[in-house]
Design a protein around this motif. Sequence first.
Motif, mmCIF file in Angstrom:
data_model
loop_
_atom_site.group_PDB
_atom_site.id
_atom_site.type_symbol
_atom_site.label_atom_id
_atom_site.label_comp_id
_atom_site.label_asym_id
_atom_site.label_seq_id
_atom_site.Cartn_x
_atom_site.Cartn_y
_atom_site.Cartn_z
ATOM 1 N N TYR A 238 0.829 -1.213 0.000
ATOM 2 C CA TYR A 238 0.000 0.000 0.000
ATOM 3 C C TYR A 238 0.858 1.256 0.000
ATOM 4 C CZ TYR A 238 -2.288 3.895 2.392
ATOM 5 O OH TYR A 238 -2.718 5.143 2.744
ATOM 6 N N LEU A 239 1.878 1.293 0.842
ATOM 7 C CA LEU A 239 2.740 2.474 0.906
ATOM 8 C C LEU A 239 3.465 2.701 -0.420
ATOM 9 C CD1 LEU A 239 4.302 2.114 4.485
ATOM 10 C CD2 LEU A 239 2.501 3.694 3.744
ATOM 11 N N CYS A 240 3.934 1.632 -1.019
ATOM 12 C CA CYS A 240 4.618 1.757 -2.320
ATOM 13 C C CYS A 240 3.656 2.273 -3.388
ATOM 14 C CB CYS A 240 5.208 0.410 -2.737
ATOM 15 S SG CYS A 240 6.616 -0.123 -1.755
ATOM 16 N N PHE A 241 2.412 1.776 -3.353
ATOM 17 C CA PHE A 241 1.423 2.214 -4.334
ATOM 18 C C PHE A 241 1.086 3.691 -4.145
ATOM 19 C CE2 PHE A 241 -3.014 3.026 -5.499
ATOM 20 C CZ PHE A 241 -2.981 2.698 -6.844
ATOM 21 N N ALA A 242 0.834 4.103 -2.900
ATOM 22 C CA ALA A 242 0.453 5.496 -2.640
ATOM 23 C C ALA A 242 1.582 6.452 -2.991
ATOM 24 C CB ALA A 242 0.055 5.657 -1.175
ATOM 25 N N ILE A 243 2.777 6.158 -2.522
ATOM 26 C CA ILE A 243 3.921 7.042 -2.796
ATOM 27 C C ILE A 243 4.270 7.017 -4.275
ATOM 28 C CG2 ILE A 243 6.378 7.416 -2.316
ATOM 29 C CD1 ILE A 243 5.829 6.302 0.513
ATOM 30 N N GLY A 244 4.218 5.830 -4.882
ATOM 31 C CA GLY A 244 4.502 5.719 -6.314
ATOM 32 C C GLY A 244 3.498 6.485 -7.153
ATOM 33 N N THR A 245 2.217 6.431 -6.766
ATOM 34 C CA THR A 245 1.187 7.192 -7.474
ATOM 35 C C THR A 245 1.453 8.681 -7.371
ATOM 36 O OG1 THR A 245 -0.484 5.471 -7.092
ATOM 37 C CG2 THR A 245 -1.293 7.680 -7.607
ATOM 38 N N GLY A 246 1.832 9.123 -6.182
ATOM 39 C CA GLY A 246 2.130 10.543 -5.994
ATOM 40 C C GLY A 246 3.284 11.008 -6.856
ATOM 41 N N ILE A 247 4.351 10.239 -6.862
ATOM 42 C CA ILE A 247 5.524 10.602 -7.671
ATOM 43 C C ILE A 247 5.173 10.607 -9.158
ATOM 44 C CG2 ILE A 247 7.837 9.860 -8.366
ATOM 45 C CD1 ILE A 247 8.184 8.777 -5.508
ATOM 46 N N TYR A 248 4.401 9.611 -9.583
ATOM 47 C CA TYR A 248 4.030 9.530 -11.000
ATOM 48 C C TYR A 248 3.191 10.728 -11.421
ATOM 49 C CZ TYR A 248 1.735 7.960 -15.259
ATOM 50 O OH TYR A 248 1.255 7.889 -16.545
ATOM 51 N N LEU A 249 2.185 11.076 -10.619
ATOM 52 C CA LEU A 249 1.321 12.196 -10.980
ATOM 53 C C LEU A 249 2.090 13.517 -10.987
ATOM 54 C CD1 LEU A 249 -1.972 11.319 -9.062
ATOM 55 C CD2 LEU A 249 -1.602 11.289 -11.531
ATOM 56 N N LEU A 250 2.988 13.695 -10.056
ATOM 57 C CA LEU A 250 3.783 14.923 -10.031
ATOM 58 C C LEU A 250 4.742 14.991 -11.215
ATOM 59 C CD1 LEU A 250 4.657 15.260 -6.233
ATOM 60 C CD2 LEU A 250 3.072 16.678 -7.543
ATOM 61 N N SER A 251 5.222 13.841 -11.648
ATOM 62 C CA SER A 251 6.213 13.822 -12.724
ATOM 63 C C SER A 251 5.601 14.006 -14.107
ATOM 64 C CB SER A 251 7.002 12.506 -12.690
ATOM 65 O OG SER A 251 6.161 11.408 -12.977
ATOM 66 N N THR A 252 4.281 13.755 -14.220
ATOM 67 C CA THR A 252 3.663 13.860 -15.540
ATOM 68 C C THR A 252 3.546 15.308 -16.007
ATOM 69 O OG1 THR A 252 1.443 13.903 -14.557
ATOM 70 C CG2 THR A 252 2.321 11.749 -15.213
ATOM 71 N N GLY A 253 3.384 16.227 -15.064
ATOM 72 C CA GLY A 253 3.214 17.629 -15.438
ATOM 73 C C GLY A 253 2.000 17.848 -16.305
ATOM 74 N N ALA A 254 0.934 17.027 -16.073
ATOM 75 C CA ALA A 254 -0.249 17.078 -16.932
ATOM 76 C C ALA A 254 -1.173 18.242 -16.619
ATOM 77 C CB ALA A 254 -1.011 15.758 -16.820
ATOM 78 N N GLY A 255 -0.898 18.959 -15.548
ATOM 79 C CA GLY A 255 -1.742 20.098 -15.208
ATOM 80 C C GLY A 255 -1.995 20.185 -13.717
ATOM 81 N N GLU A 256 -2.892 21.081 -13.345
ATOM 82 C CA GLU A 256 -3.145 21.347 -11.927
ATOM 83 C C GLU A 256 -3.711 20.129 -11.210
ATOM 84 O OE1 GLU A 256 -5.176 24.856 -9.167
ATOM 85 O OE2 GLU A 256 -5.769 24.636 -11.273
ATOM 86 N N LEU A 257 -4.587 19.383 -11.879
ATOM 87 C CA LEU A 257 -5.177 18.214 -11.241
ATOM 88 C C LEU A 257 -4.124 17.165 -10.909
ATOM 89 C CD1 LEU A 257 -8.547 17.578 -13.126
ATOM 90 C CD2 LEU A 257 -8.227 18.319 -10.766
ATOM 91 N N SER A 258 -3.180 16.954 -11.812
ATOM 92 C CA SER A 258 -2.135 15.969 -11.545
ATOM 93 C C SER A 258 -1.215 16.423 -10.419
ATOM 94 C CB SER A 258 -1.313 15.693 -12.811
ATOM 95 O OG SER A 258 -0.618 16.860 -13.229
ATOM 96 N N LEU A 259 -0.980 17.729 -10.310
ATOM 97 C CA LEU A 259 -0.150 18.246 -9.220
ATOM 98 C C LEU A 259 -0.856 18.063 -7.874
ATOM 99 C CD1 LEU A 259 1.269 21.548 -10.782
ATOM 100 C CD2 LEU A 259 2.470 19.382 -10.403
ATOM 101 N N ILE A 260 -2.136 18.404 -7.822
ATOM 102 C CA ILE A 260 -2.883 18.238 -6.573
ATOM 103 C C ILE A 260 -3.014 16.758 -6.237
ATOM 104 C CG2 ILE A 260 -5.080 18.635 -5.408
ATOM 105 C CD1 ILE A 260 -5.457 21.104 -7.164
#
Length: 227
Positions: A22-44
Amino acid sequence: MEQNRHQLRMPDLMESIFDIGYLCFAIGTGIYLLSTGAGELSLIGGALALVLGLGDAFHLVPRVVRALKGTGAHTEAALGTGLFVSSITMTLFYLLLYEFWRCEFPDLSAGVPAILPVLLFSSALFRIIVCLFPQNNWLHHEGNRFFSLLRNIPFAITGLVLVILFALSGNADGHHMERMSIAIIISFACYFPVTLFAKKHPMVGMLMIPKTCAYIWMLVMLKAAAL
């Protein structure tokens, strides 16, 4: 005198694997969304996933260590400190979840009665302030039942506001974000019995598994909506 060696039990091993996953999934999801730079929603979305994962790590890592190596001299203090940190980060998670909803549905946000955001932020702030009081007895296993209720009643209000907001969003933009309301209800329905009764009835703590699954479901929905 020779100390008894800790015997690893299969339920403890399975819980540890689940917590680490669970921790790997949550932290990994956060890093992935921040790294995409897809917009404000991905940053939040990335920020709230990291807040959730890193905050829960303060509580779950000591639990994993206890399960694998046994109880040590500092186990109780580590678990209490982790519970204190995760209590605050969970609150911040729901505030960021509101920001995600507001950015995802700006038209709905503009028409929401002002009382709902006021309730959301005031209840979250009150909970955080209560968490800072030493009377919570974070570092002691017995805790403080009165302060547990005092900090969790406003937390329930925070969650209720978000349930209402996501229910109002329905299937706007085809994201089915109304399902977020169901996930929030499941997480709170599992969280409160653990908070109130797990110290005297340890088996109630098993409800943390469906609670964690609800958070995973929430992150999956947030990721889909952000991208």
